[in-house]
Write a protein that holds these residues in place. Sequence first.
Motif, PDB file in Angstrom:
ATOM      1  N   ASN A  50      63.263  -8.171 -31.844  1.00 22.06           N
ATOM      2  CA  ASN A  50      63.454  -7.173 -32.878  1.00 22.06           C
ATOM      3  C   ASN A  50      62.504  -6.012 -32.608  1.00 22.06           C
ATOM      4  O   ASN A  50      61.324  -6.233 -32.331  1.00 22.06           O
ATOM      5  N   PHE A  51      63.034  -4.811 -32.704  1.00 21.86           N
ATOM      6  CA  PHE A  51      62.257  -3.594 -32.474  1.00 21.86           C
ATOM      7  C   PHE A  51      62.333  -2.747 -33.737  1.00 21.86           C
ATOM      8  O   PHE A  51      63.425  -2.404 -34.187  1.00 21.86           O
ATOM      9  N   LYS A  52      61.160  -2.429 -34.310  1.00 23.59           N
ATOM     10  CA  LYS A  52      61.184  -1.555 -35.479  1.00 23.59           C
ATOM     11  C   LYS A  52      59.992  -0.608 -35.466  1.00 23.59           C
ATOM     12  O   LYS A  52      58.940  -0.910 -34.914  1.00 23.59           O
ATOM     13  N   ASN A  53      60.204   0.534 -36.086  1.00 22.59           N
ATOM     14  CA  ASN A  53      59.187   1.569 -36.192  1.00 22.59           C
ATOM     15  C   ASN A  53      58.470   1.372 -37.517  1.00 22.59           C
ATOM     16  O   ASN A  53      59.106   1.207 -38.552  1.00 22.59           O
ATOM     17  N   LEU A 102      55.423   1.045 -32.785  1.00 24.44           N
ATOM     18  CA  LEU A 102      56.578   0.198 -32.539  1.00 24.44           C
ATOM     19  C   LEU A 102      56.122  -1.252 -32.662  1.00 24.44           C
ATOM     20  O   LEU A 102      55.141  -1.648 -32.037  1.00 24.44           O
ATOM     21  N   VAL A 103      56.825  -2.030 -33.480  1.00 25.76           N
ATOM     22  CA  VAL A 103      56.539  -3.453 -33.601  1.00 25.76           C
ATOM     23  C   VAL A 103      57.684  -4.195 -32.932  1.00 25.76           C
ATOM     24  O   VAL A 103      58.844  -4.070 -33.329  1.00 25.76           O
ATOM     25  N   ILE A 104      57.329  -4.927 -31.889  1.00 29.84           N
ATOM     26  CA  ILE A 104      58.303  -5.726 -31.150  1.00 29.84           C
ATOM     27  C   ILE A 104      58.029  -7.181 -31.499  1.00 29.84           C
ATOM     28  O   ILE A 104      56.915  -7.671 -31.315  1.00 29.84           O
ATOM     29  N   GLU A 137      67.781  -6.799 -31.670  1.00 33.50           N
ATOM     30  CA  GLU A 137      68.042  -5.890 -32.786  1.00 33.50           C
ATOM     31  C   GLU A 137      67.081  -4.712 -32.705  1.00 33.50           C
ATOM     32  O   GLU A 137      65.882  -4.903 -32.496  1.00 33.50           O
ATOM     33  N   VAL A 138      67.626  -3.521 -32.891  1.00 37.47           N
ATOM     34  CA  VAL A 138      66.820  -2.298 -32.858  1.00 37.47           C
ATOM     35  C   VAL A 138      67.005  -1.577 -34.185  1.00 37.47           C
ATOM     36  O   VAL A 138      68.134  -1.312 -34.600  1.00 37.47           O
ATOM     37  N   GLN A 173      56.351 -17.074 -32.852  1.00 34.97           N
ATOM     38  CA  GLN A 173      56.681 -15.669 -33.054  1.00 34.97           C
ATOM     39  C   GLN A 173      55.543 -14.828 -32.495  1.00 34.97           C
ATOM     40  O   GLN A 173      54.375 -15.078 -32.799  1.00 34.97           O
ATOM     41  N   VAL A 174      55.893 -13.874 -31.668  1.00 32.27           N
ATOM     42  CA  VAL A 174      54.914 -12.955 -31.088  1.00 32.27           C
ATOM     43  C   VAL A 174      55.233 -11.564 -31.629  1.00 32.27           C
ATOM     44  O   VAL A 174      56.378 -11.121 -31.557  1.00 32.27           O
TER      45      VAL A 174
END
Length: 150
Positions: free
Chosen positions: A68-71, A77-79, A27-28, A143-144
Amino acid sequence: SDELKLLGLYLDMEKLHLGDNFSYSIEVDASLHPDSVEIPVMLIQPFVENAIKHGIRPKNKKGTIGLNFKNVKNDTLVITVTDNGIGRVKAKENLKSSLINSTSIGIQKTQERLALLSEREKREGKIEIIDLYDEQKNPSGTQVEIYVPF
């Protein structure tokens, strides 16, 4: 966007190798434009590999891996790599009882690469590893969270 493609190909290859023993999602965040964000190549892959090798593979049921990728604020960027595998405690026990003497340097090298990137960007990047538990307090995955300044 290249890293997303590589991760998808890697996960598809591992699914074939393990006989479709897990599913995955990527998910981006809609606010991210994958072609305009650059991250070091293969930054995420060691964590995905660990999730498969140490979490999902020894599990007796089909597993899941989520990326999951979010700004977040300040262009970070938090992956997030999440698996519902056996957890790190059980994985460490499995390694101790194994005849294989394995030393992983993937995470160490990733931390070193992230430190260099943080120095260059003048903003902190970091890795947090969180053990997940179910309602009965049994290990239920890992979870990383990888914080990448860009």
